[in-house]
Design an enzyme around this catalytic site. Structure first.
Site, PDB file in Angstrom:
ATOM      1  N   LYS A  89      25.133 -25.436   7.451  1.00 47.12           N
ATOM      2  CA  LYS A  89      23.791 -25.085   7.942  1.00 47.12           C
ATOM      3  C   LYS A  89      23.329 -23.776   7.305  1.00 47.12           C
ATOM      4  CE  LYS A  89      21.702 -22.737  11.250  1.00 47.12           C
ATOM      5  NZ  LYS A  89      20.424 -22.414  10.632  1.00 47.12           N
ATOM      6  N   GLY A 147      27.403 -14.149   9.482  1.00 40.60           N
ATOM      7  CA  GLY A 147      26.148 -13.757  10.114  1.00 40.60           C
ATOM      8  C   GLY A 147      26.357 -12.543  10.984  1.00 40.60           C
ATOM      9  N   SER A 148      25.541 -12.416  12.013  1.00 39.71           N
ATOM     10  CA  SER A 148      25.585 -11.209  12.837  1.00 39.71           C
ATOM     11  C   SER A 148      26.791 -11.209  13.780  1.00 39.71           C
ATOM     12  CB  SER A 148      24.297 -11.106  13.660  1.00 39.71           C
ATOM     13  OG  SER A 148      24.187 -12.235  14.492  1.00 39.71           O
ATOM     14  N   THR A 149      27.204 -10.014  14.162  1.00 42.76           N
ATOM     15  CA  THR A 149      28.321  -9.866  15.095  1.00 42.76           C
ATOM     16  C   THR A 149      27.970 -10.507  16.439  1.00 42.76           C
ATOM     17  OG1 THR A 149      29.103  -7.911  13.968  1.00 42.76           O
ATOM     18  CG2 THR A 149      29.754  -8.119  16.269  1.00 42.76           C
ATOM     19  N   GLU A 150      26.694 -10.372  16.815  1.00 40.95           N
ATOM     20  CA  GLU A 150      26.246 -10.926  18.108  1.00 40.95           C
ATOM     21  C   GLU A 150      26.468 -12.449  18.156  1.00 40.95           C
ATOM     22  OE1 GLU A 150      22.074 -10.287  18.416  1.00 40.95           O
ATOM     23  OE2 GLU A 150      21.937 -11.421  20.284  1.00 40.95           O
ATOM     24  N   GLY A 201      28.355 -14.184  16.091  1.00 40.84           N
ATOM     25  CA  GLY A 201      29.785 -14.421  15.865  1.00 40.84           C
ATOM     26  C   GLY A 201      30.563 -14.396  17.174  1.00 40.84           C
ATOM     27  N   GLU A 217      32.731 -13.878   9.346  1.00 41.01           N
ATOM     28  CA  GLU A 217      32.357 -12.776   8.449  1.00 41.01           C
ATOM     29  C   GLU A 217      31.101 -12.168   9.038  1.00 41.01           C
ATOM     30  OE1 GLU A 217      34.051 -11.832   5.877  1.00 41.01           O
ATOM     31  OE2 GLU A 217      35.276 -13.553   5.326  1.00 41.01           O
ATOM     32  N   CYS A 267      25.752  -7.072   4.079  1.00 41.35           N
ATOM     33  CA  CYS A 267      26.643  -6.745   5.185  1.00 41.35           C
ATOM     34  C   CYS A 267      27.573  -5.584   4.834  1.00 41.35           C
ATOM     35  CB  CYS A 267      27.469  -7.959   5.547  1.00 41.35           C
ATOM     36  SG  CYS A 267      28.163  -8.749   4.090  1.00 41.35           S
ATOM     37  N   GLU A 295      23.982  -1.538  12.641  1.00 40.71           N
ATOM     38  CA  GLU A 295      23.666  -2.084  11.325  1.00 40.71           C
ATOM     39  C   GLU A 295      22.144  -2.200  11.209  1.00 40.71           C
ATOM     40  OE1 GLU A 295      24.734  -6.218  10.678  1.00 40.71           O
ATOM     41  OE2 GLU A 295      25.477  -5.662   8.712  1.00 40.71           O
TER      42      GLU A 295
HETATM   43  P1  NAP Z   1      22.510 -14.518  12.391  1.00 45.45           P
HETATM   44  O1  NAP Z   1      21.289 -14.381  13.180  1.00 45.45           O
HETATM   45  O2  NAP Z   1      23.810 -14.345  13.052  1.00 45.45           O
HETATM   46  O3  NAP Z   1      22.424 -15.955  11.706  1.00 45.45           O
HETATM   47  C1  NAP Z   1      23.414 -16.454  10.841  1.00 45.45           C
HETATM   48  C2  NAP Z   1      23.346 -17.958  10.864  1.00 45.45           C
HETATM   49  O4  NAP Z   1      23.698 -18.441  12.156  1.00 45.45           O
HETATM   50  C3  NAP Z   1      21.980 -18.541  10.578  1.00 45.45           C
HETATM   51  O5  NAP Z   1      22.116 -19.747   9.878  1.00 45.45           O
HETATM   52  C4  NAP Z   1      21.446 -18.751  11.974  1.00 45.45           C
HETATM   53  O6  NAP Z   1      20.393 -19.673  12.033  1.00 45.45           O
HETATM   54  C5  NAP Z   1      22.667 -19.244  12.692  1.00 45.45           C
HETATM   55  N1  NAP Z   1      22.650 -19.053  14.134  1.00 45.45           N
HETATM   56  C6  NAP Z   1      21.821 -18.283  14.895  1.00 45.45           C
HETATM   57  N2  NAP Z   1      22.178 -18.352  16.197  1.00 45.45           N
HETATM   58  C7  NAP Z   1      23.236 -19.189  16.260  1.00 45.45           C
HETATM   59  C8  NAP Z   1      24.058 -19.660  17.328  1.00 45.45           C
HETATM   60  N3  NAP Z   1      23.870 -19.266  18.605  1.00 45.45           N
HETATM   61  N4  NAP Z   1      25.085 -20.513  17.043  1.00 45.45           N
HETATM   62  C9  NAP Z   1      25.316 -20.894  15.771  1.00 45.45           C
HETATM   63  N5  NAP Z   1      24.569 -20.484  14.732  1.00 45.45           N
HETATM   64  C10 NAP Z   1      23.547 -19.634  14.956  1.00 45.45           C
HETATM   65  O7  NAP Z   1      22.545 -13.526  11.170  1.00 45.45           O
HETATM   66  P2  NAP Z   1      21.385 -13.246  10.135  1.00 45.45           P
HETATM   67  O8  NAP Z   1      20.392 -12.375  10.799  1.00 45.45           O
HETATM   68  O9  NAP Z   1      20.919 -14.496   9.512  1.00 45.45           O
HETATM   69  O10 NAP Z   1      22.190 -12.461   8.996  1.00 45.45           O
HETATM   70  C11 NAP Z   1      22.393 -11.120   9.016  1.00 45.45           C
HETATM   71  C12 NAP Z   1      23.772 -10.775   9.527  1.00 45.45           C
HETATM   72  O11 NAP Z   1      24.782 -11.430   8.761  1.00 45.45           O
HETATM   73  C13 NAP Z   1      24.094  -9.308   9.406  1.00 45.45           C
HETATM   74  O12 NAP Z   1      24.656  -8.844  10.603  1.00 45.45           O
HETATM   75  C14 NAP Z   1      25.112  -9.234   8.279  1.00 45.45           C
HETATM   76  O13 NAP Z   1      25.953  -8.159   8.312  1.00 45.45           O
HETATM   77  C15 NAP Z   1      25.810 -10.511   8.404  1.00 45.45           C
HETATM   78  N6  NAP Z   1      26.424 -10.901   7.129  1.00 45.45           N
HETATM   79  C16 NAP Z   1      27.781 -10.772   7.008  1.00 45.45           C
HETATM   80  C17 NAP Z   1      28.401 -11.114   5.825  1.00 45.45           C
HETATM   81  C18 NAP Z   1      29.885 -10.994   5.678  1.00 45.45           C
HETATM   82  O14 NAP Z   1      30.428 -11.577   4.756  1.00 45.45           O
HETATM   83  N7  NAP Z   1      30.567 -10.288   6.551  1.00 45.45           N
HETATM   84  C19 NAP Z   1      27.646 -11.592   4.754  1.00 45.45           C
HETATM   85  C20 NAP Z   1      26.262 -11.707   4.916  1.00 45.45           C
HETATM   86  C21 NAP Z   1      25.660 -11.360   6.125  1.00 45.45           C
HETATM   87  P3  NAP Z   1      18.885 -19.124  11.899  1.00 45.45           P
HETATM   88  O15 NAP Z   1      18.705 -18.711  10.499  1.00 45.45           O
HETATM   89  O16 NAP Z   1      18.055 -20.274  12.250  1.00 45.45           O
HETATM   90  O17 NAP Z   1      18.766 -17.993  12.874  1.00 45.45           O
END
Ligand code: NAP
Ligand code: MG
Length: 510
Positions: A215, A267-270, A272, A289, A323, A420
């Site tokens: 996804k 994605g986000s810690t929240e 995750g 991650e 990130c 962050e």
């Molecule tokens: P996000 O809101 O956590 O979303 C990540 C993915 O999860 C998106 O595809 C999102 O869909 C989906 N998602 C949202 N809520 C969900 C749920 N309850 N259950 C399952 N999936 C869900 O993060 P983001 O804002 O897109 O990305 C930014 C974050 O990613 C930052 O915190 C960054 O540090 C982190 N990141 C970490 C790494 C690493 O390797 N450590 C790399 C890149 C980014 P939608 O797009 O529809 O919301």
């Protein structure tokens, strides 16, 4: 001074560390004159964007069960680009069934050599179409074309090449053990490196013999669907990779599906944490991650010009949507004024604007939502008494933009030092001894990455061994390589992607 002026001084509280270090006004500014004027150079290669993108299930592009689509826009212009299929639980069920059928019937039984051949074909086709993919990535996500073209796409192809090479060598990767695939893997990725995150997830999973339901993020799904086209053209057996687009609910439904063997999430810690809770006790494997708040540490013996480039690359690369961004700058007090002056001078030369222009350094913020998050955190920095510098560059009239910025007078308790920001905003702090630098660097709930700048190799080894971060760059920053593992500690998640370590989350060792 007005709030929008380049230097906004907060009046409520006095900056804490500012008095202890020399004033940056004491160091003379460089005069760049008009050396940095460039004529516009927009990317002109034509690309075909479809009006609508369907779901990719069982090797075919299919309409979503709900019949619903959502809009993806170009964040640099706010213009609509395409409508994307909204997948619901029924679509996910179909995708998981297709992945299971492909796992049981074809991919799980195929020899590593044959899987490798398929991955090599995909890697070569990505290279052949990399220009088109880079343009689409830039239009849909807002990142500068020079990054999508010169960083993202080469790394995407490199990941497929690298893991193609492992597919028939798993016995050598894990000597004395037998590596067995896991089954059907659900993968959820963010919007900051859409294709690169897809490659980091899909390539090792397939090399190890698993099948995938991916996804992509809601705001950046277009290139994933072009990647699906490559899978089809490369002859990847039907159902080995399925791509379902949608929002957070789609992600939740994938996590909750009973026939998934493993979830890999970036994605986000929240989010995750929510996924970790949802999977607890289910027996499904999980890798996370998550976010970061990396310290980039500049010692007084560092090569300062290179370090300033490293700071710029560390935080302003990809609009700070990284990130592992070096978002906390720790500078040894004796060189603070020199570093800040040079950083300020260099920031004035950064070009912010049309991401499709080959001269652009900083593109558009990915979405209005993300822009609001950045603005809210920057406002909190001002409220809490830090001092903001923003590059005085002109910004385009439409689209989502944020000036390259840094805060001085930051204390460890300020939100801009702890949370962050995921935007082009740096928090600058000072230190007096290496021990203090380490203590400050480790004073965070995250542990994804860090940087050290020094002339002395011995300092690099000593400090790197004390920093609690998964990736540590020395005298460079934000460099990636498929052979090198990447991943975090603490609230930055667990599991590694890249390198030999990146195979481990996708195998069972017997
Ligand atoms: P996000 O809101 O956590 O979303 C990540 C993915 O999860 C998106 O595809 C999102 O869909 C989906 N998602 C949202 N809520 C969900 C749920 N309850 N259950 C399952 N999936 C869900 O993060 P983001 O804002 O897109 O990305 C930014 C974050 O990613 C930052 O915190 C960054 O540090 C982190 N990141 C970490 C790494 C690493 O390797 N450590 C790399 C890149 C980014 P939608 O797009 O529809 O919301
Ligand atoms: Mg978009």
């Amino acid at each position: 001074m007005k709030k929008n002026s380049p230097i906004h001084r907060a009046t409520r509280k006095k900056p804490v560390s500012a008095a202890a270090v020399p004033d940056i006004a004491d160091v003379p500014a460089l005069d760049f004159g008009s050396a940095w004027d460039f004529a516009p150079a927009p990317e002109s290669t034509p690309v075909a964007i479809q009006d609508r993108y369907q779901l990719f299930i069982g090797g075919k592009f299919v309409k979503p069960a709900s019949g619903q689509y959502f809009q993806s826009i170009n964040p640099a212009t706010e213009q609509p680009l395409a409508r994307i299929a909204q997948a619901n639980a029924a679509d996910i069920d179909n995708a998981v069934k297709a992945a299971r059928k492909a796992y049981d019937g074809v991919w799980g039984k195929m020899s590593g050599r044959e899987r490798g051949k398929c991955l090599f074909r995909i890697a070569r086709m990505i290279q052949e179409r990399s220009r088109e993919l880079a343009i689409l990535e830039t239009m849909d996500g807002g990142k500068p074309i020079k990054e999508s073209r010169d960083v993202d796409l080469p790394l995407v192809a490199a990941h497929f090449f690298y893991y193609a090479g492992w597919a028939d060598k798993l016995d050598y990767a894990f000597p004395g053990k037998s590596a067995r695939s896991i089954g059907v893997v659900g993968q959820i990725i963010p919007w900051n490196f859409p294709l690169m995150m897809a490659a980091w997830k899909i390539a090792p999973a397939l090399a190890c013999g698993n099948t995938v339901v991916l996804k992509p993020a809601e705001t950046t799904s277009i290139t994933a669907m072009h990647l699906a086209q490559i899978f089809q053209d490369a002859g990847l057996p039907d159902g080995v990779v399925n791509i379902i687009t949608g929002d957070g609910k789609t992600g939740t439904a994938l996590v909750d599906h009973p026939d998934i063997d493993k979830i890999a999430f970036t994605g986000s810690t929240e989010v995750g944490k929510k996924i970790a809770k949802a999977l607890a006790g289910s027996g499904k494997k999980l890798t996370l991650e998550l976010g970061g708040k990396a310290a980039n540490i500049i010692m007084e013996d560092a090569p300062i010009d290179q370090a300033v480039e490293g700071i710029i690359n560390g935080i302003y690369f990809n609009q700070g949507h990284v990130c592992c961004a070096g978002s906390r700058l720790l500078v040894e007090e004796s060189i603070y004024a020199q570093v800040l002056r040079r950083l300020r001078d260099r920031m004035r030369t950064l070009r912010v604007g049309d991401p499709l222009d080959k001269n652009t350094d900083i593109g558009a913020i990915n979405s209005r939502e993300q822009l609001n998050r950045i603005s809210e955190l920057v406002d909190s920095g001002i409220e809490e008494g830090a001092e903001l510098f923003q590059s005085p560059c002109a910004l385009p009239g439409s689209g989502y933009w944020f000036r390259p910025s840094f805060f001085t007078g930051v204390t460890a308790s300020h939100r801009v030092a702890r949370e962050e920001i995921f935007g082009p905003v740096l928090s600058v702090m000072t230190f007096r001894t290496p021990a203090e630098a380490i203590e400050r660097a480790n004073n965070t709930c995250f542990g994804l990455s860090a940087g050290i700048w020094t002339d002395k190799g011995s300092k690099i080894f000593k400090m790197a061994s004390q920093l609690r971060a998964g990736v540590i760059w020395a005298n460079t920053y934000n460099k990636f390589d498929p052979t090198s593992p990447f991943g975090g500690y603490k609230e930055s998640g667990f599991g590694r992607e890249g390198g030999l370590h990146g195979l481990m989350p996708y195998v069972v060792l017997e």
